[in-house]
Design a protein around this motif. Structure first.
Motif, short mmCIF file in Angstrom:
data_model
loop_
_atom_site.label_atom_id
_atom_site.label_comp_id
_atom_site.label_asym_id
_atom_site.label_seq_id
_atom_site.Cartn_x
_atom_site.Cartn_y
_atom_site.Cartn_z
N VAL A 237 0.84 -1.20 0.00
CA VAL A 237 0.00 0.00 0.00
C VAL A 237 0.88 1.25 0.00
O VAL A 237 1.77 1.39 0.84
CB VAL A 237 -0.93 0.01 1.23
CG1 VAL A 237 -1.76 1.29 1.26
CG2 VAL A 237 -1.84 -1.22 1.20
N ALA A 238 0.64 2.15 -0.94
CA ALA A 238 1.41 3.38 -1.05
C ALA A 238 0.79 4.44 -0.14
O ALA A 238 -0.33 4.90 -0.37
CB ALA A 238 1.42 3.86 -2.50
N VAL A 239 1.53 4.82 0.91
CA VAL A 239 1.05 5.80 1.88
C VAL A 239 1.70 7.15 1.58
O VAL A 239 2.93 7.27 1.65
CB VAL A 239 1.40 5.36 3.32
CG1 VAL A 239 0.91 6.40 4.32
CG2 VAL A 239 0.79 4.00 3.61
N PRO A 240 0.90 8.19 1.27
CA PRO A 240 1.48 9.51 0.99
C PRO A 240 2.29 10.02 2.18
O PRO A 240 1.94 9.78 3.34
CB PRO A 240 0.25 10.40 0.74
CG PRO A 240 -0.83 9.45 0.34
CD PRO A 240 -0.56 8.18 1.11
N GLN A 241 3.39 10.71 1.88
CA GLN A 241 4.21 11.27 2.94
C GLN A 241 3.47 12.41 3.65
O GLN A 241 2.67 13.12 3.04
CB GLN A 241 5.52 11.79 2.37
CG GLN A 241 6.44 10.72 1.84
CD GLN A 241 7.77 11.29 1.37
OE1 GLN A 241 8.28 12.26 1.93
NE2 GLN A 241 8.33 10.70 0.32
N ALA A 242 3.79 12.59 4.93
CA ALA A 242 3.23 13.71 5.68
C ALA A 242 3.72 15.03 5.09
O ALA A 242 4.82 15.11 4.54
CB ALA A 242 3.64 13.61 7.15
N THR A 243 2.90 16.04 5.19
CA THR A 243 3.29 17.36 4.69
C THR A 243 4.08 18.15 5.74
O THR A 243 4.71 19.14 5.42
CB THR A 243 2.05 18.17 4.29
OG1 THR A 243 1.15 18.25 5.41
CG2 THR A 243 1.33 17.49 3.12
#
Length: 308
Positions: free
Chosen positions: A189-195
Motif C-alpha cells: 500500500v502506497a502511503v502519501p508522505q506527511a506534509t
C-alpha cells in the motif's frame, strides 16, 4: 518479474543481491566508470562489479533524458525498476516505462531527510532514530508515497560509516519484503508522505567538516561522528591543522576563548567551545595516520606542559 536495478555505490550492493536472489534482474544501470585513486584510473562502481560477478548485463548511460535511453529501457520490458543510490535523476518518461513504475530505497524515515546525504545529516542534527523507506518514485525529490519502512536507533557513539552499513543491510531487507509481496500479488500500500516535518539533506561538502570552536561542543561532537569516514572533520588545534576521528562533548563550564586547550592527557585533549568542551580522542596530523590523543601528545609536549 523482470527487474531492472539502478545503483552505484557500496550502499546499493546488498539491495542488488536481495533483488537478484528474489527475482529476475535483467539488467543493471550504474554510473559510468570514474577516475579514482592517486593514479586517477578509471574504476567501475561497486554495483557494476557485483552485477558482472553475477553475469547481469550492465548499462552505463551518461544521461537518461534522451530517446536512446528510453528505447533501451523499454526494450528490456521491465515489470519494475528498483533504484538505490543511483546518483542520477530519473525523468518522468523513464518512470513511466516499467509496468509497476520505479521503487526507491531511501536511507531515512521520510519525509525527514529527503535528498543526497540523509545518513550524515541525521547524525549531525542529533537524531536518535532513523531508518529506511521503500518509496514509489515520482518526479519530485524523494516525495513519493512510502510502501514499506523500518526504523532503527542511532546509537550515541555511532559514526556515519557505521550507520551507512546498518542502513544498507536494512534497505536490502525492506526491498526483499516488498518484492516478496509483489510476487505474491499483494501490492504494498502506497502511503502519501506527511506534509509536516519535511527536511532536506543537502550534499556533503568539504566545508561542512571544518569545525568552528565557537559552536557548542555537542554540535561539534555530532559533526565528528557524522563525517567519519567522509569527509572527516578538521580543525585548528594549538596552531596545527588536524583531522578529528573521534571526540565527545563535555558539559564543562569555563571562561576560556573558543579553541583554547583546557586539558591534555591520556584520556584526550579538551578544547574550549562556545558551550562546553570537546574531548578529542583520536586525531590525524597532516600526512600521518589516525592516532590516539596520548600518542599525539608525545609529539606535542608543549600542550602537556601548559595544561593547568
Amino acid at each position: 518479474m523482470r527487474i531492472v536495478f539502478a545503483g552505484t555505490p557500496e550502499f546499493a550492493v546488498p539491495a542488488l543481491r536481495a533483488a537478484a536472489n528474489a527475482t529476475d534482474v535483467v539488467a543493471v544501470y550504474t554510473q559510468p566508470d570514474r577516475p579514482a585513486g592517486r593514479g586517477r584510473v578509471l574504476t567501475a562502481s561497486p554495483v557494476k562489479l557485483e552485477a558482472l560477478k553475477r553475469g547481469i548485463p550492465v548499462l552505463q548511460p551518461e544521461t537518461l533524458k534522451n530517446k536512446l535511453s528510453r528505447d533501451a529501457l523499454r526494450a528490456l520490458q521491465p515489470d519494475l525498476m528498483v533504484v538505490v543510490a543511483y546518483g542520477m535523476l530519473l525523468p518522468q518518461s523513464i518512470l513511466d516505462i516499467p509496468q509497476y513504475g520505479c521503487w526507491n530505497v531511501h536511507a531515512s524515515l521520510l519525509p525527514r531527510w529527503r535528498g543526497a546525504a540523509p545518513i550524515q545529516r541525521a547524525i549531525e542534527a542529533g537524531d536518535t532514530e532513523t531508518g529506511v523507506c521503500l518509496m514509489q518514485m515520482e518526479k519530485g525529490l524523494d516525495t513519493g508515497p512510502v510502501l514499506l519502512h523500518r526504523a532503527i536507533p542511532i546509537e550515541p557513539t555511532m559514526t556515519g560509516g557505521q550507520l551507512h552499513d546498518a542502513l544498507s543491510i536494512l534497505g536490502a531487507q525492506v526491498l526483499a519484503d516488498g518484492l516478496k509481496l509483489q510476487r505474491l500479488g499483494v501490492r504494498p500500500v502506497a502511503v502519501p508522505q506527511a506534509t509536516e516535518g519535511v527536511t532536506y539533506a543537502r550534499k556533503l561538502e568539504k566545508a561542512d567538516a571544518k569545525l568552528d570552536w565557537s559552536q557548542p561542543a555537542q554540535t561539534l561532537a555530532n559533526k565528528v561522528r557524522a563525517f567519519n569516514p567522509f569527509p572527516m572533520t578538521e580543525a585548528q588545534l594549538a596552531g596545527e591543522r588536524v583531522r578529528i576521528h573521534a571526540a565527545v562533548a563535555l558539559p564543562l563550564a569555563h571562561s576560556a576563548a573558543p579553541g583554547t586547550v583546557l586539558f591534555a592527557g591520556r584520556d584526550g585533549i579538551d578544547v574550549a567551545c562556545g558551550e562546553g568542551a570537546l574531548r578529542i580522542r583520536t586525531l590525524q596530523r597532516e600526512g600521518g595516520k589516525a592516532i590516539t590523543a596520548a600518542d599525539y601528545l608525545n609529539a606535542r609536549r608543549d600542550l602537556v606542559a601548559r595544561t593547568p
